[in-house]
Design an enzyme around this catalytic site. Structure first.
Site, PDB file in Angstrom:
ATOM      1  CG  HIS A 148      -1.783   1.175   1.374  1.00 34.65           C
ATOM      2  ND1 HIS A 148      -3.054   1.239   0.867  1.00 34.65           N
ATOM      3  CD2 HIS A 148      -1.548   2.382   1.946  1.00 34.65           C
ATOM      4  CE1 HIS A 148      -3.573   2.428   1.125  1.00 34.65           C
ATOM      5  NE2 HIS A 148      -2.683   3.138   1.790  1.00 34.65           N
ATOM      6  CD  GLU A 149       2.163   3.529   3.768  1.00 35.73           C
ATOM      7  OE1 GLU A 149       2.499   4.630   3.305  1.00 35.73           O
ATOM      8  OE2 GLU A 149       1.108   3.369   4.411  1.00 35.73           O
ATOM      9  CG  HIS A 152       0.035   6.157  -0.706  1.00 35.08           C
ATOM     10  ND1 HIS A 152      -1.100   6.770  -1.181  1.00 35.08           N
ATOM     11  CD2 HIS A 152      -0.329   5.567   0.471  1.00 35.08           C
ATOM     12  CE1 HIS A 152      -2.104   6.579  -0.329  1.00 35.08           C
ATOM     13  NE2 HIS A 152      -1.662   5.839   0.676  1.00 35.08           N
ATOM     14  CD  GLU A 211      -5.354   5.883   2.086  1.00 33.01           C
ATOM     15  OE1 GLU A 211      -5.364   4.830   2.722  1.00 33.01           O
ATOM     16  OE2 GLU A 211      -4.294   6.439   1.761  1.00 33.01           O
TER      17      GLU A 211
END
Ligand SMILES: [Zn+2]
Length: 279
Positions: A148-149, A152, A211
């Protein structure tokens, strides 16, 4: 509009030129997010964002206490390396090869059991706090968070947030000028933009769209790296249970819309197909 017949062509030519200039300006200040192809604001050159990110990462590490637990450190590096390799595959697949040279992967585990957080700066500089490990539980859970990070970072969300912040706070001043004139404020804006804000007490939540994009890219990264993407559903459920009086820093900067789990389930078939091919 009633124009004399002979001036009409000139008027329309001028209007076309004006439209063309506006389009050029618009797209030079825009980047495209992979997978979703959303156009995002980007008024700062990516090389400047990465350079600033590397500088801030060194500052954070200088002040932080790094974990001396060899097993935990090895796990963070192992999962990180697999996600990083998947990220490079993803960039090539999405035709973003020119981004590859910006990445100088680094994975550090910071000793702080109270901080339930992790982040990836532009350019692939990653920090995980020991406080998140009881929530991630195992390698698969950690792969959800790191995927997820890194998602981003791949989608240049830090660039987008920094651009929005510079516009809102300094009227779109160039990064170099902002750093020269208001160094502390600009660096704090950057840290908040990169998702590290919790460390300076300045939280800036990612938008719902960002997100969702990071969730979707993250699922693909973990699947390619050989981690079961189904683990994302249970990880975010466990993260939600951490709420209470002081919600985890990760949830403050990464707000979980009530539809998050449903959205993840929606993207799962695409990720599961990749997971099966990658094993
Ligand atoms: Zn997020």
């Amino acid at each position: 509009m009633n124009l004399p017949a002979q001036t009409r062509p000139r008027f329309f030519a001028q209007r076309r030129l004006a439209c063309f200039i506006l389009l050029v300006l618009f797209f030079s200040g825009c980047a495209e997010v992979p997978l979703t192809e959303r156009k995002s604001l980007s008024i700062v050159p990516h090389s400047d964002v990465v350079a600033l990110g590397f500088q801030e990462y060194r500052q954070v590490l200088k002040k932080a206490k790094l974990s001396r637990d060899p097993e935990k450190v090895a796990m963070v590096r192992q999962v990180g390396k697999r996600i990083a390799r998947a990220a490079e595959w993803f960039l090539r697949k999405e035709g973003m090869e020119e981004d590859l040279h910006y990445y100088h992967w680094e994975f550090n585990l910071i000793e702080n059991d109270k901080v339930i957080n992790a982040w990836c700066m532009p350019g692939g500089k990653i920090a995980v706090y020991t406080g998140i490990l009881p929530v991630t539980r195992d390698e698969n859970g950690l792969a959800v968070v790191l995927g997820h990070e890194v998602g981003h970072a791949i989608a240049h969300h830090g660039d987008e947030r920094l651009s929005q912040n510079l516009l809102a706070n300094f009227g779109g001043m160039a990064l170099s000028v902002a750093l020269a004139q208001r160094p502390q404020a600009t660096r704090e804006l950057a840290m908040a933009a990169f998702g590290m804000g919790a460390n300076i007490g300045f939280l800036l939540p990612y938008s719902r769209i960002q997100e969702s994009e990071a969730d979707r890219i993250g699922l693909m990264l973990m699947a390619k790296a050989g981690y079961n993407p189904k683990g994302a559903v249970s990880l975010w459920m466990r993260m939600k249970q951490q709420g209470g009086k002081t919600p985890p820093a990760l949830l403050s900067t990464h707000p979980a819309p009530s539809s998050r789990i449903a959205d993840i389930r929606h993207y799962l078939p695409e990720a599961m197909a990749l997971y099966r091919r990658s094993r």
